[in-house]
Write a protein that holds these residues in place. Structure first.
Motif, mmCIF file in Angstrom:
data_model
loop_
_atom_site.group_PDB
_atom_site.id
_atom_site.type_symbol
_atom_site.label_atom_id
_atom_site.label_comp_id
_atom_site.label_asym_id
_atom_site.label_seq_id
_atom_site.Cartn_x
_atom_site.Cartn_y
_atom_site.Cartn_z
ATOM 1 N N TYR A 171 0.869 -1.166 -0.045
ATOM 2 C CA TYR A 171 0.017 0.130 -0.056
ATOM 3 C C TYR A 171 0.778 1.196 0.077
ATOM 4 C CZ TYR A 171 -3.739 -2.934 1.595
ATOM 5 O OH TYR A 171 -4.674 -3.955 1.372
ATOM 6 N N ALA A 172 0.357 2.315 -0.567
ATOM 7 C CA ALA A 172 0.990 3.759 -0.460
ATOM 8 C C ALA A 172 1.015 3.916 1.047
ATOM 9 C CB ALA A 172 0.397 4.551 -1.492
ATOM 10 N N ASP A 173 1.632 4.814 1.449
ATOM 11 C CA ASP A 173 1.516 5.305 2.807
ATOM 12 C C ASP A 173 0.429 6.055 2.949
ATOM 13 O OD1 ASP A 173 5.128 5.695 3.340
ATOM 14 O OD2 ASP A 173 3.984 4.104 3.542
ATOM 15 N N SER A 174 -0.025 6.870 2.081
ATOM 16 C CA SER A 174 -1.188 7.664 2.264
ATOM 17 C C SER A 174 -2.509 6.972 2.649
ATOM 18 C CB SER A 174 -1.170 8.436 0.935
ATOM 19 O OG SER A 174 -1.488 7.989 -0.115
ATOM 20 N N VAL A 175 -2.383 5.708 2.353
ATOM 21 C CA VAL A 175 -3.886 4.829 2.229
ATOM 22 C C VAL A 175 -3.564 3.606 3.401
ATOM 23 C CG1 VAL A 175 -4.075 5.473 -0.129
ATOM 24 C CG2 VAL A 175 -3.528 3.179 0.530
ATOM 25 N N LYS A 176 -2.542 3.476 3.788
ATOM 26 C CA LYS A 176 -2.384 2.350 4.916
ATOM 27 C C LYS A 176 -3.307 2.682 5.997
ATOM 28 C CE LYS A 176 2.410 0.972 3.890
ATOM 29 N NZ LYS A 176 3.683 1.172 4.735
ATOM 30 N N GLY A 177 -4.373 1.563 6.208
ATOM 31 C CA GLY A 177 -5.082 1.524 7.400
ATOM 32 C C GLY A 177 -6.456 2.154 6.985
ATOM 33 N N ARG A 178 -6.744 2.651 5.837
ATOM 34 C CA ARG A 178 -7.757 3.077 5.420
ATOM 35 C C ARG A 178 -8.186 2.201 4.173
ATOM 36 N NH1 ARG A 178 -8.369 7.973 3.058
ATOM 37 N NH2 ARG A 178 -6.266 8.190 2.292
ATOM 38 N N PHE A 179 -7.479 2.021 3.291
ATOM 39 C CA PHE A 179 -7.701 1.051 2.043
ATOM 40 C C PHE A 179 -7.355 -0.520 2.098
ATOM 41 C CE2 PHE A 179 -7.532 4.723 -1.127
ATOM 42 C CZ PHE A 179 -8.469 5.480 -0.506
ATOM 43 N N THR A 180 -7.983 -1.409 1.500
ATOM 44 C CA THR A 180 -7.922 -2.723 1.557
ATOM 45 C C THR A 180 -7.957 -3.292 0.201
ATOM 46 O OG1 THR A 180 -8.576 -2.925 3.906
ATOM 47 C CG2 THR A 180 -8.431 -4.985 2.676
#
Length: 125
Positions: free
Chosen positions: A61-70
């Motif tokens: 994942y890109a850092d900007s979406v980690k924890g939000r996108f799956t």
């Protein structure tokens, strides 16, 4: 190889959307193909979002979406989905499904051979 993406739309900040993409190769489901998502905001370059290998052995994942996108692959390995939660206006972009058969930098557009038509995601504040 053709990639068909769907699921974009307009959502308020904090909301969720799910993108899906199906891979078809000469009328049949693709096999043994890594798939991922990139996005391009107006006036900006196309950036990596997430990717998963064809067997599910790795995901990035890109850092900007980690924890939000799956990102997830379908059971038949020819589909990929992107569940996007806690969306914010900075996530507004055209999202592109991408696929590749060979090794390379997972986050580089240069290593992906096939691209979908793009689906617009707009997050309002």
């Amino acid at each position: 190889v053709q990639l068909q993406a769907s699921g974009g739309g307009l959502v308020q900040a904090g909301g969720s959307l799910r993108l899906s993409c199906a891979c078809v190769d000469s009328g049949r489901a693709c096999s043994r193909i890594d798939m991922g998502w990139f996005r391009q905001a107006p006036g900006k370059e196309r950036d990596f979002v997430a990717a998963e290998s064809w067997r599910g052995a790795w995901t990035f994942y890109a850092d900007s979406v980690k924890g939000r996108f799956t990102i997830s692959r379908g059971n038949n390995q020819n589909t990929v989905s992107l569940q996007m939660n806690s969306l914010n206006p900075e996530d507004t972009a055209v999202y592109y499904c991408a696929a590749r058969r060979y090794y390379g930098d997972y986050n580089s557009t240069n290593t992906y051979d096939y691209w979908g038509q793009g689906t617009l995601v707009t997050v309002s504040s």
